[in-house]
Design a protein around this motif. Sequence first.
Motif, PDB file in Angstrom:
ATOM      1  N   ASP A  70       0.658   4.186  -1.313  1.00 42.57           N
ATOM      2  CA  ASP A  70       0.045   5.507  -1.181  1.00 42.57           C
ATOM      3  C   ASP A  70      -0.239   5.862   0.275  1.00 42.57           C
ATOM      4  OD1 ASP A  70       0.096   5.911  -3.917  1.00 42.57           O
ATOM      5  OD2 ASP A  70      -1.878   4.998  -4.221  1.00 42.57           O
ATOM      6  N   ARG A  71      -0.733   4.893   1.034  1.00 44.28           N
ATOM      7  CA  ARG A  71      -1.101   5.179   2.420  1.00 44.28           C
ATOM      8  C   ARG A  71       0.028   4.895   3.408  1.00 44.28           C
ATOM      9  NH1 ARG A  71      -7.032   2.393   2.644  1.00 44.28           N
ATOM     10  NH2 ARG A  71      -5.900   0.815   1.438  1.00 44.28           N
ATOM     11  N   ASP A 125       0.847  -1.202   0.000  1.00 45.40           N
ATOM     12  CA  ASP A 125       0.000   0.000   0.000  1.00 45.40           C
ATOM     13  C   ASP A 125       0.880   1.248   0.000  1.00 45.40           C
ATOM     14  OD1 ASP A 125      -2.062   1.772   0.182  1.00 45.40           O
ATOM     15  OD2 ASP A 125      -2.852   1.029   2.089  1.00 45.40           O
TER      16      ASP A 125
END
Length: 233
Positions: free
Chosen positions: A208-209, A206
């Motif tokens: 992006d987060r 993940d």
Amino acid sequence: MIGAQQEREGPQRAPQEREGPQRARPPREGTPPGGARRERREHTRAALLQAAQRLWAERGVHGASLDDVAAAAGLTKGAVYSNFTGKTDLLLALLEHYTHARFGTEVHELLHETDQPVAERLRRAGEGYRHRLGTEDARLLALLLVEFWLYGMRDYAAGWRLAEWYEERRGRLARHLPDVDGVPAADRAALAMAMDFGLAAQHLLDPDRVPADLYATGLDLILGPALRQPRSM
């Protein structure tokens, strides 16, 4: 009688006089010199490590045997055992080979380039970490680390050796850290390694987060107090 026999046969000569000076035997035909043997051995080890890396990342440690590794490297199983004692030994050699720079270069600079401010050293460590996570090798290494952990959890002997490997790496880091604010250097080293590997696992799933920039923040929280501690003379 003895004198007559000596007169007939003549005085006996020492073995060296009869045979002449001994000469060194030339090496057997087809035997490579020492340097060539070492080079060939290093080439064989590299081929086995590369094959094990690819197969174990794709199939898992239990999904690819030493026969499979040897075949993928274009070698025999005997070549495996002439370089490694078994699967666990090959696994540890691969782990050391492919993680030598992973948790090493940035932290080494962070600890030893003391002429730079701590904030600058943390920033550079974060940049190096982000760059490494952007390569294909990062994904491959993450798969291998998970496989190695699973293998160690399922096999007691392998797990013990993997635990020793982690302990040795924690010790390398802890040797350069003081105990600060009631937190032993060994604990900071364990937390730093956990953050390094754990953040990579989350980021690769993940990005992006869980940005790779968090690495510098995490290092500052874990190692910052020790890095800012004045060194004792």
